[in-house]
Structure formats: C-alpha cells, structure tokens
Design a protein around this motif. Structure first.
Motif, PDB file in Angstrom:
ATOM      1  N   GLN A   1       0.846  -1.195   0.000  1.00 46.45           N
ATOM      2  CA  GLN A   1       0.000   0.000   0.000  1.00 46.45           C
ATOM      3  C   GLN A   1       0.877   1.239   0.000  1.00 46.45           C
ATOM      4  OE1 GLN A   1      -2.680   0.192   3.311  1.00 46.45           O
ATOM      5  NE2 GLN A   1      -3.981   1.737   2.381  1.00 46.45           N
ATOM      6  N   VAL A   2       0.383   2.279  -0.658  1.00 47.19           N
ATOM      7  CA  VAL A   2       1.128   3.530  -0.701  1.00 47.19           C
ATOM      8  C   VAL A   2       0.131   4.674  -0.465  1.00 47.19           C
ATOM      9  CG1 VAL A   2       0.892   3.697  -3.212  1.00 47.19           C
ATOM     10  CG2 VAL A   2       2.739   4.910  -2.058  1.00 47.19           C
ATOM     11  N   GLN A   3       0.552   5.645   0.308  1.00 42.49           N
ATOM     12  CA  GLN A   3      -0.275   6.824   0.563  1.00 42.49           C
ATOM     13  C   GLN A   3       0.123   7.933  -0.407  1.00 42.49           C
ATOM     14  OE1 GLN A   3       1.035   5.097   3.493  1.00 42.49           O
ATOM     15  NE2 GLN A   3      -0.938   4.077   3.285  1.00 42.49           N
ATOM     16  N   LEU A   4      -0.869   8.588  -0.992  1.00 35.03           N
ATOM     17  CA  LEU A   4      -0.628   9.574  -2.040  1.00 35.03           C
ATOM     18  C   LEU A   4      -1.229  10.919  -1.654  1.00 35.03           C
ATOM     19  CD1 LEU A   4      -1.663   7.316  -5.068  1.00 35.03           C
ATOM     20  CD2 LEU A   4       0.640   7.690  -4.171  1.00 35.03           C
ATOM     21  N   VAL A   5      -0.483  11.987  -1.937  1.00 38.51           N
ATOM     22  CA  VAL A   5      -0.961  13.338  -1.663  1.00 38.51           C
ATOM     23  C   VAL A   5      -0.697  14.207  -2.888  1.00 38.51           C
ATOM     24  CG1 VAL A   5      -0.772  15.377  -0.215  1.00 38.51           C
ATOM     25  CG2 VAL A   5      -0.534  13.104   0.810  1.00 38.51           C
ATOM     26  N   GLU A   6      -1.774  14.737  -3.473  1.00 41.80           N
ATOM     27  CA  GLU A   6      -1.631  15.619  -4.624  1.00 41.80           C
ATOM     28  C   GLU A   6      -1.467  17.065  -4.165  1.00 41.80           C
ATOM     29  OE1 GLU A   6      -4.875  12.579  -5.884  1.00 41.80           O
ATOM     30  OE2 GLU A   6      -4.375  13.784  -4.129  1.00 41.80           O
ATOM     31  N   SER A   7      -0.803  17.851  -4.999  1.00 37.03           N
ATOM     32  CA  SER A   7      -0.678  19.283  -4.766  1.00 37.03           C
ATOM     33  C   SER A   7      -0.464  19.976  -6.103  1.00 37.03           C
ATOM     34  CB  SER A   7       0.482  19.591  -3.815  1.00 37.03           C
ATOM     35  OG  SER A   7       1.703  19.153  -4.373  1.00 37.03           O
ATOM     36  N   GLY A   8      -0.601  21.305  -6.093  1.00 40.10           N
ATOM     37  CA  GLY A   8      -0.315  22.084  -7.286  1.00 40.10           C
ATOM     38  C   GLY A   8      -1.536  22.581  -8.039  1.00 40.10           C
ATOM     39  N   GLY A   9      -2.717  22.203  -7.580  1.00 37.05           N
ATOM     40  CA  GLY A   9      -3.912  22.679  -8.248  1.00 37.05           C
ATOM     41  C   GLY A   9      -4.133  24.164  -8.006  1.00 37.05           C
ATOM     42  N   GLY A  10      -5.095  24.722  -8.728  1.00 33.95           N
ATOM     43  CA  GLY A  10      -5.400  26.130  -8.551  1.00 33.95           C
ATOM     44  C   GLY A  10      -6.235  26.668  -9.682  1.00 33.95           C
ATOM     45  N   LEU A  11      -6.294  27.993  -9.747  1.00 32.29           N
ATOM     46  CA  LEU A  11      -7.054  28.697 -10.775  1.00 32.29           C
ATOM     47  C   LEU A  11      -6.093  29.255 -11.815  1.00 32.29           C
ATOM     48  CD1 LEU A  11      -9.696  30.022 -11.835  1.00 32.29           C
ATOM     49  CD2 LEU A  11      -9.195  31.936 -10.292  1.00 32.29           C
ATOM     50  N   VAL A  12      -6.387  28.997 -13.083  1.00 31.88           N
ATOM     51  CA  VAL A  12      -5.525  29.467 -14.168  1.00 31.88           C
ATOM     52  C   VAL A  12      -6.400  29.886 -15.335  1.00 31.88           C
ATOM     53  CG1 VAL A  12      -5.232  27.150 -15.126  1.00 31.88           C
ATOM     54  CG2 VAL A  12      -3.472  28.882 -15.524  1.00 31.88           C
ATOM     55  N   GLN A  13      -5.911  30.822 -16.113  1.00 30.40           N
ATOM     56  CA  GLN A  13      -6.649  31.244 -17.302  1.00 30.40           C
ATOM     57  C   GLN A  13      -6.445  30.239 -18.434  1.00 30.40           C
ATOM     58  OE1 GLN A  13      -5.365  35.288 -18.158  1.00 30.40           O
ATOM     59  NE2 GLN A  13      -7.129  36.104 -17.045  1.00 30.40           N
ATOM     60  N   ALA A  14      -7.407  30.199 -19.323  1.00 32.07           N
ATOM     61  CA  ALA A  14      -7.282  29.340 -20.500  1.00 32.07           C
ATOM     62  C   ALA A  14      -5.989  29.665 -21.238  1.00 32.07           C
ATOM     63  CB  ALA A  14      -8.481  29.525 -21.413  1.00 32.07           C
ATOM     64  N   GLY A  15      -5.303  28.620 -21.667  1.00 33.40           N
ATOM     65  CA  GLY A  15      -4.021  28.779 -22.334  1.00 33.40           C
ATOM     66  C   GLY A  15      -2.835  28.701 -21.394  1.00 33.40           C
ATOM     67  N   GLY A  16      -3.115  28.733 -20.102  1.00 35.31           N
ATOM     68  CA  GLY A  16      -2.049  28.689 -19.110  1.00 35.31           C
ATOM     69  C   GLY A  16      -1.600  27.279 -18.794  1.00 35.31           C
ATOM     70  N   SER A  17      -0.713  27.179 -17.803  1.00 34.17           N
ATOM     71  CA  SER A  17      -0.112  25.894 -17.425  1.00 34.17           C
ATOM     72  C   SER A  17      -0.168  25.704 -15.918  1.00 34.17           C
ATOM     73  CB  SER A  17       1.352  25.835 -17.874  1.00 34.17           C
ATOM     74  OG  SER A  17       1.466  25.926 -19.274  1.00 34.17           O
ATOM     75  N   LEU A  18      -0.188  24.464 -15.523  1.00 38.34           N
ATOM     76  CA  LEU A  18      -0.060  24.066 -14.129  1.00 38.34           C
ATOM     77  C   LEU A  18       0.721  22.767 -14.087  1.00 38.34           C
ATOM     78  CD1 LEU A  18      -3.594  24.543 -12.477  1.00 38.34           C
ATOM     79  CD2 LEU A  18      -1.509  25.803 -11.901  1.00 38.34           C
ATOM     80  N   ARG A  19       1.433  22.551 -12.973  1.00 41.79           N
ATOM     81  CA  ARG A  19       2.068  21.264 -12.749  1.00 41.79           C
ATOM     82  C   ARG A  19       1.565  20.695 -11.435  1.00 41.79           C
ATOM     83  NH1 ARG A  19       8.355  19.360 -11.921  1.00 41.79           N
ATOM     84  NH2 ARG A  19       8.044  20.322  -9.878  1.00 41.79           N
ATOM     85  N   LEU A  20       0.954  19.530 -11.524  1.00 40.61           N
ATOM     86  CA  LEU A  20       0.495  18.823 -10.341  1.00 40.61           C
ATOM     87  C   LEU A  20       1.571  17.846  -9.888  1.00 40.61           C
ATOM     88  CD1 LEU A  20      -3.187  17.982 -11.330  1.00 40.61           C
ATOM     89  CD2 LEU A  20      -2.255  20.093 -10.359  1.00 40.61           C
ATOM     90  N   SER A  21       1.661  17.701  -8.578  1.00 37.53           N
ATOM     91  CA  SER A  21       2.577  16.727  -7.994  1.00 37.53           C
ATOM     92  C   SER A  21       1.784  15.702  -7.205  1.00 37.53           C
ATOM     93  CB  SER A  21       3.575  17.422  -7.066  1.00 37.53           C
ATOM     94  OG  SER A  21       4.378  18.341  -7.771  1.00 37.53           O
ATOM     95  N   CYS A  22       2.312  14.507  -7.158  1.00 36.08           N
ATOM     96  CA  CYS A  22       1.716  13.424  -6.373  1.00 36.08           C
ATOM     97  C   CYS A  22       2.835  12.802  -5.555  1.00 36.08           C
ATOM     98  CB  CYS A  22       1.070  12.405  -7.296  1.00 36.08           C
ATOM     99  SG  CYS A  22       0.414  10.948  -6.454  1.00 36.08           S
ATOM    100  N   ALA A  23       2.854  13.112  -4.281  1.00 33.46           N
ATOM    101  CA  ALA A  23       3.891  12.612  -3.390  1.00 33.46           C
ATOM    102  C   ALA A  23       3.426  11.320  -2.730  1.00 33.46           C
ATOM    103  CB  ALA A  23       4.215  13.657  -2.327  1.00 33.46           C
ATOM    104  N   ALA A  24       4.302  10.320  -2.754  1.00 31.21           N
ATOM    105  CA  ALA A  24       3.960   9.005  -2.213  1.00 31.21           C
ATOM    106  C   ALA A  24       4.785   8.706  -0.979  1.00 31.21           C
ATOM    107  CB  ALA A  24       4.203   7.939  -3.276  1.00 31.21           C
TER     108      ALA A  24
END
Length: 125
Positions: free
Chosen positions: A1-24
């Motif tokens: 079993q592994v525990q996962l935590v996402e981060s990096g979400g948010g509000l962005v305008q169309a055409g923009g970028s985001l990077r999500l992370s998933c730490a285990a």
C-alpha cells in the motif's frame, strides 16, 4: 500500500499551465505505475494518463494528448502531471492513483490500488 498526496492545483486562465505533484509515502514507490484521473461535477471519473513503474512508458487520453505530460522521480517518490494549453473543459478535481507493477496502460479506476485525495484545477475562459 502507498499513501498519495496531490498538490499544485489552482485557478488558471485558459491557455495557461499548471504542474500537479503526487507525493507518495513508503519505500516501494518505484514498484507502482501511476495514473492521473479527473472528475468534473456531475461526471464520472475520467482517465487522463499514466506512467509505468519504470517511467519508460506513458499513455494519455486523446483529450489531453500533446498538452499534458506525465513524469516521475522515483528518488523523490513523486509523480508529476504537467498541464499546458489548459482549456475550460479541463476544469475538474484531479487525482493520482497507484497500481502495483503496472505497465502504464491501465485506464480504468478499478485497476488502481491506492488513491490520493484530489486537487482542484479550475480553468477560466
């Protein structure tokens, strides 16, 4: 079993970028394929993409191919979802999931063993 935590979400305008992370947690992260899914209000959970346990193979949904990139750093026990050229229809809660010894081709939620809590991504027009 592994525990996962996402981060990096948010509000962005169309055409923009985001990077999500998933730490285990744990020392067996490198044994797991990692998948990314998303779920918009009133819709079913949707496959976004996946990466094999080794990182040598990736697979994407047609809706994100060419815009999203999945990678992993096994030394840091972290998987990433780089999202470029975001569109309003990408708005959803994004989840990472782990599948033991997966080859990175699993697209169904039931194929994954462990899930994170999700992170909200909102793309404004």
């Amino acid at each position: 079993q592994v525990q996962l935590v996402e981060s990096g979400g948010g509000l962005v305008q169309a055409g923009g970028s985001l990077r999500l992370s998933c730490a285990a947690s744990g020392r067996t992260f490198s044994r797991y394929a990692m998948g990314w899914f998303r779920q918009a209000p009133g819709k079913e959970r949707e496959f976004v993409g996946a990466i094999s346990w080794s990182g040598g193979s990736t697979y994407y949904a047609d809706s994100v191919k060419g815009r999203f990139t999945i990678s992993r750093d096994n030394a840091r026990n972290t998987a990433y979802l780089q999202m470029n050229t975001l569109k309003p229809e990408d708005t959803a809660v994004y989840y990472c999931a782990a599948k033991l010894w997966g080859n990175g081709r699993s697209t169904l939620p039931d194929e994954y063993n462990d899930w994170g809590q999700g992170t909200q991504v909102t793309v404004s027009s």
